[in-house]
Design an enzyme around this catalytic site. Structure first.
Site, short mmCIF file in Angstrom:
data_model
loop_
_atom_site.label_atom_id
_atom_site.label_comp_id
_atom_site.label_asym_id
_atom_site.label_seq_id
_atom_site.Cartn_x
_atom_site.Cartn_y
_atom_site.Cartn_z
N TYR A 56 43.10 21.16 54.56
CA TYR A 56 43.22 20.02 55.49
C TYR A 56 44.67 19.79 55.94
O TYR A 56 44.90 19.33 57.06
CB TYR A 56 42.59 18.76 54.88
CG TYR A 56 41.07 18.90 54.83
CD1 TYR A 56 40.32 18.78 56.00
CD2 TYR A 56 40.42 19.24 53.66
CE1 TYR A 56 38.94 18.97 55.98
CE2 TYR A 56 39.03 19.42 53.63
CZ TYR A 56 38.31 19.29 54.80
OH TYR A 56 36.94 19.48 54.80
N HIS A 109 33.05 10.23 59.88
CA HIS A 109 33.37 11.34 58.97
C HIS A 109 34.84 11.32 58.52
O HIS A 109 35.33 12.30 58.00
CB HIS A 109 33.04 12.69 59.62
CG HIS A 109 31.57 12.96 59.73
ND1 HIS A 109 31.06 14.07 60.38
CD2 HIS A 109 30.50 12.28 59.27
CE1 HIS A 109 29.72 14.04 60.31
NE2 HIS A 109 29.37 12.96 59.65
N CYS A 117 42.93 7.17 47.97
CA CYS A 117 43.13 7.30 46.51
C CYS A 117 41.77 7.10 45.84
O CYS A 117 41.15 6.05 46.01
CB CYS A 117 44.15 6.27 46.01
SG CYS A 117 44.26 6.26 44.20
N THR A 177 27.49 17.45 70.23
CA THR A 177 27.13 17.59 68.82
C THR A 177 25.82 18.37 68.72
O THR A 177 24.91 18.17 69.52
CB THR A 177 27.04 16.23 68.09
OG1 THR A 177 26.55 16.44 66.76
CG2 THR A 177 26.17 15.22 68.81
P1 OAD Z 1 28.82 21.65 65.72
O1 OAD Z 1 29.76 22.77 65.65
O2 OAD Z 1 27.65 21.67 64.80
O3 OAD Z 1 28.24 21.51 67.20
C1 OAD Z 1 29.08 21.50 68.32
C2 OAD Z 1 28.23 21.31 69.55
O4 OAD Z 1 29.07 21.17 70.67
C3 OAD Z 1 27.25 22.44 69.84
O5 OAD Z 1 25.96 21.92 70.08
C4 OAD Z 1 27.85 23.10 71.10
O6 OAD Z 1 26.84 23.61 71.95
C5 OAD Z 1 28.54 21.92 71.74
N1 OAD Z 1 29.67 22.28 72.62
C6 OAD Z 1 30.63 23.21 72.43
N2 OAD Z 1 31.53 23.21 73.43
C7 OAD Z 1 31.13 22.23 74.29
C8 OAD Z 1 31.64 21.73 75.52
N3 OAD Z 1 32.77 22.21 76.08
N4 OAD Z 1 30.97 20.72 76.13
C9 OAD Z 1 29.83 20.21 75.58
N5 OAD Z 1 29.31 20.64 74.43
C10 OAD Z 1 29.95 21.63 73.77
O7 OAD Z 1 29.66 20.28 65.53
P2 OAD Z 1 29.16 18.82 65.17
O8 OAD Z 1 27.80 18.56 65.71
O9 OAD Z 1 30.24 17.89 65.55
O10 OAD Z 1 31.52 17.28 59.38
O11 OAD Z 1 29.08 18.91 63.60
C11 OAD Z 1 28.79 17.76 62.82
C12 OAD Z 1 29.56 17.77 61.54
O12 OAD Z 1 29.35 19.00 60.86
C13 OAD Z 1 31.06 17.70 61.70
O13 OAD Z 1 31.54 16.38 61.88
C14 OAD Z 1 31.56 18.28 60.41
C15 OAD Z 1 30.58 19.40 60.20
O14 OAD Z 1 30.27 19.68 58.88
C16 OAD Z 1 32.59 17.15 58.54
O15 OAD Z 1 33.51 17.94 58.49
C17 OAD Z 1 32.54 15.95 57.65
#
Ligand code: OAD
Length: 235
Positions: A56, A109, A117, A177
């Site tokens: 991180y 998140h 802490c 997402t």
């Molecule tokens: P993902 O990587 O699972 O999904 C990203 C999404 O964004 C996908 O559906 C892509 O198609 C879409 N995408 C990519 N580029 C894009 C663009 N330019 N415009 C529109 N859409 C686009 O990420 P998250 O759904 O955010 O948690 O993942 C959820 C959580 O999983 C994260 O917060 C993280 C991870 O584990 C933690 O780290 C706590």
């Protein structure tokens, strides 16, 4: 009278992709390069806190100078020019919403620039490295800081507020997402149950496909600003 009174915007890694950040599950995604169980679980942190801090701390260095893109800026535009209460619920730990001037942002998140802490719950904000050598200024205990990132198996942050927002929103927008991570992937259903219109912006169809009234396929930095422009001009 505006069409919508309470708007909730849920964001995921896709909204930050056009700022140059990797998503999690796409081809070049973080979870294709790192093991979730090593860097994003509380058990992984207990096994090897130094490794998790390093991960991180590196991410923090990459994020510090990253700039918001047109999709983040369009949220500010909407908040300034559309007469509704507009909140952002983000799964992203980057701070691009804040850099873009977005208001009412809830980081469910956690945030990359914070550490908590585990002894006393004190949350500090810092862009410096956090290590197992740090002492908490609040309780005086050594080595108990954890990045303020919600790991798998931990409770999400701000959920009381999120629940309140989802129950009263009349427009729910999801941007970038994949809809596979619980509980954020259930927010659309809660909003819909409470009669919100639901709309999704993504490069492709997602796991939550059937919960959305409308899908706008394409890059969020192109599709979302246009949507905002249209929404504002209808007022
Ligand atoms: P993902 O990587 O699972 O999904 C990203 C999404 O964004 C996908 O559906 C892509 O198609 C879409 N995408 C990519 N580029 C894009 C663009 N330019 N415009 C529109 N859409 C686009 O990420 P998250 O759904 O955010 O948690 O993942 C959820 C959580 O999983 C994260 O917060 C993280 C991870 O584990 C933690 O780290 C706590």
């Amino acid at each position: 009278m505006s069409k919508y009174k309470n708007i909730v915007i849920l964001t995921g890694a896709g909204i930050s992709a056009e700022s140059g950040l990797a998503t999690f599950r796409d081809e070049e995604g973080l979870w294709n390069k790192h093991k979730v169980e090593d860097v994003a679980t509380i058990e992984g942190f207990a096994r090897n806190p130094d490794y998790v801090h390093d991960f991180y701390n590196e991410m923090k260095k990459e994020l510090i100078d990253v700039k918001p893109n047109k999709a983040h800026l369009a949220i500010t535009e909407l908040q300034k020019n559309y007469p509704a209460d507009i909140s952002v619920i983000t799964q992203n730990v980057d701070t691009l919403h804040e850099k873009a001037g977005n208001e009412n942002v809830y980081h469910i998140h956690g945030q990359i620039n914070q550490a908590v802490c585990m002894n006393c719950g004190n949350v500090i904000a810092t862009w410096d490295d956090v290590t197992t050598e740090d002492i908490c200024q609040n309780c005086g205990v050594l080595g108990m800081f954890k990045p303020n990132i919600v790991f798998f198996g931990e409770s999400l942050l701000c959920m009381n507020k999120v629940d309140e927002l989802l129950r009263k929103c009349d427009l729910f927008i999801s941007i970038g997402t994949s809809g596979v991570v619980f509980p954020a992937n259930t927010f659309v259903r809660t909003a819909k149950y409470h009669h919100a219109e639901t709309i999704e912006f993504n490069l492709k169809s997602t796991a939550n496909n059937y919960d959305f009234d409308k899908h706008i396929i394409g890059k969020a930095g192109e599709t979302f600003p246009q949507y905002v422009k249209d929404l504002i001009s209808c007022e």
